[in-house]
Design an enzyme around this catalytic site. Structure first.
Site, PDB file in Angstrom:
ATOM      1  N   GLU A  86       0.796  -1.226   0.000  1.00 25.38           N
ATOM      2  CA  GLU A  86       0.000   0.000   0.000  1.00 25.38           C
ATOM      3  C   GLU A  86       0.838   1.289   0.000  1.00 25.38           C
ATOM      4  O   GLU A  86       0.865   2.054   0.949  1.00 25.38           O
ATOM      5  CB  GLU A  86      -0.961  -0.004   1.192  1.00 25.38           C
ATOM      6  CG  GLU A  86      -1.954  -1.142   1.102  1.00 25.38           C
ATOM      7  CD  GLU A  86      -2.898  -1.259   2.271  1.00 25.38           C
ATOM      8  OE1 GLU A  86      -3.898  -1.990   2.140  1.00 25.38           O
ATOM      9  OE2 GLU A  86      -2.642  -0.631   3.316  1.00 25.38           O
TER      10      GLU A  86
ATOM     11  N   GLU B  31      -4.938  -8.354  -0.563  1.00 27.67           N
ATOM     12  CA  GLU B  31      -5.361  -8.091   0.816  1.00 27.67           C
ATOM     13  C   GLU B  31      -6.719  -7.414   0.854  1.00 27.67           C
ATOM     14  O   GLU B  31      -6.978  -6.468   0.109  1.00 27.67           O
ATOM     15  CB  GLU B  31      -4.365  -7.202   1.565  1.00 27.67           C
ATOM     16  CG  GLU B  31      -4.713  -7.058   3.044  1.00 27.67           C
ATOM     17  CD  GLU B  31      -3.904  -5.978   3.750  1.00 27.67           C
ATOM     18  OE1 GLU B  31      -2.650  -5.993   3.613  1.00 27.67           O
ATOM     19  OE2 GLU B  31      -4.494  -5.116   4.409  1.00 27.67           O
TER      20      GLU B  31
END
Length: 439
Positions: free
Chosen positions: A189, A278
């Site tokens: 991320e 995820e």
């Protein structure tokens, strides 16, 4: 403000909560939704046709499925126990059948050994192991000002080569301990990094161009927290960067289904894999046994595989109160919804293009494992029981078995279903998920 990935305080520090941050961010700008590519089976629920036979033709092949799984992060929460490892990655009765394990690349090498035991057991069960870093080693980073954040962290631009070696060293360490990583990520991320390391698209492209080629395993990028296409588009549009990318990875926190399709990947991503690496869904605040809310997981996986055409679906923590395995080590209702896919749609199976929403509130997807085996997963989110007819073609299948999860049953085997002329009718109880296996 301080945010956490979930609201539990047990198990040490955790990363921020998407549920909280997305609610706070409200109208976060996202890439405008593109229409599904021609021939795609995903259609909005409002456009669903009246109930009709679902035609399942194994020759209508779509993406190859790599697997389903979750995350183990032993610095932030305690490791899975030996019994829990088997529950997660075994595929017997009372087991999840997970075939993907995601682990962190800790910035401190002293922590690397913490991930070995679970990774080794998962690999023993045949699972694919991937790894993602949250931060480089501290000496490779520097702070900078990013908006209102005065201590934002980034990888020093003169440390790109050293960072690639750090990733290689982790891969080598795991191999020395009996775990061959399938792939390693450049950064978890990079576009949601208040508490870890930021990357810009240009920095990611530079690393992919100049350094990723030296990494000895498959490379995942960019793992945007919300499948933000403005982060991955530049990679797909850069031939040099794309050449050193093996898996386009994305997270789906708060991503609306209309943003799941990715026409540019279909245009430019030949030879690359597309993984959802995820998520938790729909939140981290409720019990994973809350029903029918847990059924949202079944729909979410359906849309990730059908609308987005992801090849893998990876949950956040494997064991958590909101996760597929409860803290007591038993499979939750959310976990059961995952298992309706993971136990039956095994790595290497191929999704079959078929009707995605054959009647209101019903979501169906189909997969072939070769020979006469066809797997059909049907999610009925409606308040009433319905019947759905499935007709198979180009297969010698002659029998059907099924498993059901609803409010009172969990992965419960059902009685035999009669198949006639390669057609059968399944009963889908109200608010349920059913997996049909033909052979």
């Amino acid at each position: 403000m301080t945010l956490r990935r979930d609201e539990s305080t047990a198990g040490g520090p955790e990363s921020p909560s998407r549920r909280s941050v997305l609610a706070a961010m409200g109208a976060l700008p996202l890439l405008a939704a593109a229409p599904p590519a021609a021939g795609a089976s995903g259609t909005p629920a409002a456009a669903a046709a009246p109930a009709a036979d679902v035609i399942v033709d194994p020759s209508a092949a779509r993406q190859t499925i790599r697997g389903f799984g979750g995350m183990n992060h032993t610095v932030w929460i305690s490791d899975l126990t030996p019994a829990q490892r088997d529950t997660a990655f075994g595929n017997g009765e009372g087991q999840l059948g997970f075939s993907v394990l995601r682990i962190p690349v800790h910035e401190n090498r002293a922590d690397w050994s913490r991930e070995v035991a679970t990774a080794k057991r998962a690999a023993d069960h045949g699972a694919t192991v991937i790894a993602s870093p949250w931060n480089p080693p501290a000496h490779m980073t520097e702070t900078f000002v990013r908006g209102n954040q005065t201590n934002a962290r980034r990888l020093r631009h003169d440390m790109y080569g050293a960072y690639a070696q750090h990733l290689n060293d982790f891969s080598g360490f795991m191999a020395d301990n009996g775990v061959n990583l399938y792939a390693i990520s450049v950064q978890n991320e990079p576009d949601y990094a208040q508490d870890w390391t930021w990357w810009t698209p240009n920095e990611m492209i530079r690393f992919l161009r100049e350094n990723a080629g030296s990494i000895g395993t498959k490379v995942i990028a960019p793992e945007s927290f919300q499948y933000v296409k403005s982060f991955s588009d530049p990679i797909l549009n850069d031939p040099q960067a794309l050449a050193n990318l093996d898996i386009l990875g994305a997270h789906l926190y708060g991503t609306p289904p209309q943003n799941f399709p990715y026409p540019l990947f279909r245009e430019r991503g030949a030879g690359k894999e597309l993984w959802m690496t995820e998520v938790y869904h729909p939140n981290s605040s409720d019990s994973a046994d809350l029903w029918p809310q847990a059924l949202d997981v079944g729909e979410h996986i359906h849309r990730a595989l059908v609308d987005a055409e992801f090849q893998a679906y990876v949950w956040w923590y494997i064991r958590r109160g909101y996760g597929p395995m409860r803290e007591d080590g038993r499979i939750s209702k959310r976990g059961a919804c995952m298992a309706h896919f993971s136990k039956f749609v095994r790595p290497g199976y191929v999704r079959i293009d078929t009707a995605a929403i054959p009647q209101p509130n019903v979501y169906t997807s189909a997969y072939t494992g070769g020979d006469s085996k066809v797997i059909i997963v049907a999610v009925n989110k409606g308040a009433s029981q319905v019947s759905q007819t499935f007709t198979l073609s180009n297969t010698t299948a002659s029998s059907v078995s099924s498993w059901l999860t609803d409010a009172g049953r969990t992965l419960a085997p059902q009685g035999g279903i009669t198949m006639s002329n390669r057609s059968f009718t399944g009963t889908l109880p109200a608010r349920s998920v059913t997996t049909f296996v033909t052979g």
